[in-house]
Design a protein around this motif. Sequence first.
Motif: not given
Length: 124
Positions: A57-83
């Motif tokens: 991904l074109p992640v350049k700043s720490t803010i973008d990296a933090f948002v990406a990490g939080l989004t991915w953690a949210g995806v992981h949490l959602f998929l854990d809830l499903v599976y």
Amino acid sequence: MSYRGFILLLAYGWASYAAVFMLWALLAPYGLAYGWSAQIASYAVTVLATYIATRLLPVKSTIDAFVAGLTWAGVHLFLDLVYIVPTAGLLALGTPFVWIGYALVVLTPLVTVSTRRGLSSVSR
């Protein structure tokens, strides 16, 4: 962030989850899904998958990296809830191992961007 960028962000979150899920699916039939070695392997796959996703991904700043990490953690949490929750119950999300995995998903993009920035400034 564009619509395409947001879809890629979600797709990489799903792909990183799938990598860890496939590891557990590989280990479980052989009775290797328990113990510290399985947890360390899971953490290594988590870090590797989120590192690769961050680099793609074109992640350049720490803010973008933090948002990406939080989004991915949210995806992981959602998929854990499903599976995971339907088969193992809601208490499965209360284990420290799960939360360490979420923390790695959030922190790996931050470390990746910080390291990339640090290396690029050293090479100048």
